[in-house]
Design a protein around this motif. Sequence first.
Motif, PDB file in Angstrom:
ATOM      1  N   GLU A  95      47.890  70.178  70.772  1.00 27.84           N
ATOM      2  CA  GLU A  95      48.872  71.263  70.815  1.00 27.84           C
ATOM      3  C   GLU A  95      48.283  72.561  70.286  1.00 27.84           C
ATOM      4  OE1 GLU A  95      52.122  69.650  68.632  1.00 27.84           O
ATOM      5  OE2 GLU A  95      52.938  68.533  70.345  1.00 27.84           O
ATOM      6  N   ALA A  96      47.232  72.427  69.445  1.00 24.52           N
ATOM      7  CA  ALA A  96      46.548  73.619  68.923  1.00 24.52           C
ATOM      8  C   ALA A  96      45.440  74.076  69.863  1.00 24.52           C
ATOM      9  CB  ALA A  96      45.978  73.327  67.536  1.00 24.52           C
ATOM     10  N   GLY A  97      45.313  73.429  71.023  1.00 26.97           N
ATOM     11  CA  GLY A  97      44.303  73.808  72.003  1.00 26.97           C
ATOM     12  C   GLY A  97      42.924  73.282  71.699  1.00 26.97           C
ATOM     13  N   ILE A  98      42.846  72.228  70.906  1.00 26.51           N
ATOM     14  CA  ILE A  98      41.558  71.667  70.486  1.00 26.51           C
ATOM     15  C   ILE A  98      41.290  70.370  71.230  1.00 26.51           C
ATOM     16  CG2 ILE A  98      40.301  70.674  68.519  1.00 26.51           C
ATOM     17  CD1 ILE A  98      41.913  72.598  66.728  1.00 26.51           C
ATOM     18  N   GLU A  99      40.091  70.249  71.754  1.00 24.78           N
ATOM     19  CA  GLU A  99      39.695  69.024  72.440  1.00 24.78           C
ATOM     20  C   GLU A  99      39.493  67.913  71.417  1.00 24.78           C
ATOM     21  OE1 GLU A  99      36.080  67.281  75.268  1.00 24.78           O
ATOM     22  OE2 GLU A  99      36.155  69.420  74.742  1.00 24.78           O
ATOM     23  N   VAL A 100      39.926  66.712  71.765  1.00 21.77           N
ATOM     24  CA  VAL A 100      39.832  65.571  70.857  1.00 21.77           C
ATOM     25  C   VAL A 100      39.007  64.462  71.502  1.00 21.77           C
ATOM     26  CG1 VAL A 100      41.105  63.901  69.456  1.00 21.77           C
ATOM     27  CG2 VAL A 100      42.128  66.116  69.974  1.00 21.77           C
ATOM     28  N   CYS A 101      38.059  63.955  70.731  1.00 20.61           N
ATOM     29  CA  CYS A 101      37.282  62.782  71.144  1.00 20.61           C
ATOM     30  C   CYS A 101      37.586  61.666  70.159  1.00 20.61           C
ATOM     31  CB  CYS A 101      35.790  63.105  71.136  1.00 20.61           C
ATOM     32  SG  CYS A 101      34.724  61.696  71.524  1.00 20.61           S
ATOM     33  N   VAL A 102      37.782  60.453  70.658  1.00 16.77           N
ATOM     34  CA  VAL A 102      38.101  59.309  69.805  1.00 16.77           C
ATOM     35  C   VAL A 102      37.044  58.234  69.971  1.00 16.77           C
ATOM     36  CG1 VAL A 102      39.779  57.503  69.265  1.00 16.77           C
ATOM     37  CG2 VAL A 102      40.571  59.785  69.941  1.00 16.77           C
ATOM     38  N   ILE A 103      36.504  57.771  68.841  1.00 18.14           N
ATOM     39  CA  ILE A 103      35.520  56.689  68.841  1.00 18.14           C
ATOM     40  C   ILE A 103      36.141  55.498  68.119  1.00 18.14           C
ATOM     41  CG2 ILE A 103      33.238  55.957  68.057  1.00 18.14           C
ATOM     42  CD1 ILE A 103      32.357  58.872  68.210  1.00 18.14           C
ATOM     43  N   ASN A 104      36.339  54.424  68.856  1.00 15.29           N
ATOM     44  CA  ASN A 104      37.006  53.253  68.296  1.00 15.29           C
ATOM     45  C   ASN A 104      36.186  52.585  67.202  1.00 15.29           C
ATOM     46  OD1 ASN A 104      38.005  52.886  71.558  1.00 15.29           O
ATOM     47  ND2 ASN A 104      39.522  52.980  69.936  1.00 15.29           N
ATOM     48  N   GLY A 105      36.900  51.928  66.304  1.00 11.58           N
ATOM     49  CA  GLY A 105      36.267  51.127  65.264  1.00 11.58           C
ATOM     50  C   GLY A 105      36.901  49.751  65.216  1.00 11.58           C
ATOM     51  N   ILE A 106      36.228  48.795  64.606  1.00  6.96           N
ATOM     52  CA  ILE A 106      36.785  47.447  64.467  1.00  6.96           C
ATOM     53  C   ILE A 106      37.945  47.502  63.485  1.00  6.96           C
ATOM     54  CG2 ILE A 106      36.336  45.089  63.678  1.00  6.96           C
ATOM     55  CD1 ILE A 106      33.460  45.451  64.610  1.00  6.96           C
ATOM     56  N   VAL A 109      33.708  68.921  63.533  1.00  9.16           N
ATOM     57  CA  VAL A 109      34.593  68.184  62.631  1.00  9.16           C
ATOM     58  C   VAL A 109      34.687  66.713  63.037  1.00  9.16           C
ATOM     59  CG1 VAL A 109      36.916  68.049  61.656  1.00  9.16           C
ATOM     60  CG2 VAL A 109      35.927  70.283  62.252  1.00  9.16           C
ATOM     61  N   VAL A 110      34.505  65.845  62.055  1.00  6.90           N
ATOM     62  CA  VAL A 110      34.737  64.419  62.239  1.00  6.90           C
ATOM     63  C   VAL A 110      35.824  63.983  61.270  1.00  6.90           C
ATOM     64  CG1 VAL A 110      33.812  62.114  61.752  1.00  6.90           C
ATOM     65  CG2 VAL A 110      32.529  63.688  63.191  1.00  6.90           C
ATOM     66  N   ARG A 111      36.861  63.415  61.819  1.00  2.80           N
ATOM     67  CA  ARG A 111      37.934  62.815  61.007  1.00  2.80           C
ATOM     68  C   ARG A 111      37.597  61.337  60.906  1.00  2.80           C
ATOM     69  NH1 ARG A 111      41.057  61.168  57.653  1.00  2.80           N
ATOM     70  NH2 ARG A 111      43.328  61.176  57.825  1.00  2.80           N
ATOM     71  N   LEU A 112      37.105  60.899  59.748  1.00  2.68           N
ATOM     72  CA  LEU A 112      36.605  59.539  59.562  1.00  2.68           C
ATOM     73  C   LEU A 112      37.711  58.672  58.986  1.00  2.68           C
ATOM     74  CD1 LEU A 112      34.032  57.873  59.917  1.00  2.68           C
ATOM     75  CD2 LEU A 112      33.377  58.517  57.582  1.00  2.68           C
ATOM     76  N   LYS A 113      38.098  57.655  59.748  1.00  2.00           N
ATOM     77  CA  LYS A 113      39.270  56.870  59.410  1.00  2.00           C
ATOM     78  C   LYS A 113      38.904  55.397  59.297  1.00  2.00           C
ATOM     79  CE  LYS A 113      42.987  58.302  61.605  1.00  2.00           C
ATOM     80  NZ  LYS A 113      43.613  59.164  60.587  1.00  2.00           N
ATOM     81  N   SER A 137      35.783  74.288  71.087  1.00  2.00           N
ATOM     82  CA  SER A 137      35.621  73.530  69.855  1.00  2.00           C
ATOM     83  C   SER A 137      36.377  72.216  69.955  1.00  2.00           C
ATOM     84  CB  SER A 137      36.135  74.342  68.672  1.00  2.00           C
ATOM     85  OG  SER A 137      35.390  75.525  68.514  1.00  2.00           O
ATOM     86  N   LYS A 138      35.885  71.203  69.236  1.00  2.00           N
ATOM     87  CA  LYS A 138      36.536  69.907  69.305  1.00  2.00           C
ATOM     88  C   LYS A 138      36.489  69.218  67.954  1.00  2.00           C
ATOM     89  CE  LYS A 138      32.554  67.062  70.673  1.00  2.00           C
ATOM     90  NZ  LYS A 138      32.027  66.125  71.682  1.00  2.00           N
ATOM     91  N   CYS A 139      37.316  68.199  67.836  1.00  2.00           N
ATOM     92  CA  CYS A 139      37.352  67.347  66.651  1.00  2.00           C
ATOM     93  C   CYS A 139      37.200  65.911  67.129  1.00  2.00           C
ATOM     94  CB  CYS A 139      38.672  67.521  65.903  1.00  2.00           C
ATOM     95  SG  CYS A 139      38.840  66.483  64.431  1.00  2.00           S
ATOM     96  N   THR A 140      36.409  65.127  66.404  1.00  2.51           N
ATOM     97  CA  THR A 140      36.185  63.732  66.772  1.00  2.51           C
ATOM     98  C   THR A 140      36.830  62.824  65.736  1.00  2.51           C
ATOM     99  OG1 THR A 140      34.058  64.329  67.768  1.00  2.51           O
ATOM    100  CG2 THR A 140      34.453  61.994  67.340  1.00  2.51           C
ATOM    101  N   LEU A 141      37.711  61.944  66.205  1.00  2.00           N
ATOM    102  CA  LEU A 141      38.310  60.931  65.355  1.00  2.00           C
ATOM    103  C   LEU A 141      37.438  59.686  65.444  1.00  2.00           C
ATOM    104  CD1 LEU A 141      40.636  62.948  65.642  1.00  2.00           C
ATOM    105  CD2 LEU A 141      42.208  61.021  65.841  1.00  2.00           C
ATOM    106  N   VAL A 142      36.877  59.274  64.307  1.00  2.00           N
ATOM    107  CA  VAL A 142      35.911  58.176  64.288  1.00  2.00           C
ATOM    108  C   VAL A 142      36.461  57.006  63.483  1.00  2.00           C
ATOM    109  CG1 VAL A 142      33.599  57.454  63.578  1.00  2.00           C
ATOM    110  CG2 VAL A 142      33.962  59.749  64.514  1.00  2.00           C
TER     111      VAL A 142
END
Length: 275
Positions: free
Chosen positions: A118-129, A95-99, A15-20
């Motif tokens: 640290e919780a063992g979750i893969e993280v993907c990061v998508i840059n924004g302007i 999960v998408v963390r929309l920032k 499972s993963k979470c994406t920071l957008v």
Amino acid sequence: MSQNDSYIIRPSGVSKCTLVGAGPGDPELLTLKAVKAIQAATVLLVDDLVNEQILQHASPAARIVHVGKRGGCKSTPQAFIHQLMVHAVHDGENVVRLKGGDPFIFGRGGEETQHLREAGIEVCVINGITSGLAALTSLGAPLTHREHAHGVVFVTGHAKCGDQGTDWRQLAATARDAKLTLVIYMGVRGAETIQNELLTGLPGNTPVAIIENASMPYQRQALTQLDQLTLTLQKSGLQSPSILVVGDVVKACAQIIQIDQNDPTAPTLPLHANM
């Protein structure tokens, strides 16, 4: 490999979470990759400054949770946001963390990434302007220039509780000697201190731009100089969220505005000028 590094190796299909990064506000400044991630999400944890129009890209079946964080206002505790992300991922959600802006520029994306890993979750990061770039660009001026600014510093005007914060005197001296543009996030509340400290190393007539709600239709801005920063904020009524840009590159804004004023057919931006 040490025990502390064990979370780096993850099984296939984990499972993963994406920071957008949602960008500065204008929904048309979203990247294609961000749109795809939002469309695929089953749960979106959304920051306070994210434009509601951006959520139109979300699936009708997606669960949208607003987790606002804004200085001086009631905010969702960061620890609670961490828990929401981890629990949603463990429940099998996409999960998408929309920032707002970019997750890794004053968006606490580093803290969230660390907690998830640290919780063992893969993280993907998508840059924004980031708003610090969009703000001055909206006035037609650059952050760097071969003649006027050899670099740019993104800095926060809001220190963590118990943290001494930015050494503005040192930063002023460095900006003067290295010809740097200063882009200050979350600096309105501490503007008086920032002004007084920067004046120890920068001339009083150093140009300053104040941009509120950068890239949005209701954006407002003011051009002033460093020794008039606090007074300009008071007279203009500009508030957070605003970006403060300090440096000679701001002169380009005044030149553009002057050209527009001399051409009645040219579009102009609402501007409070005090330069």
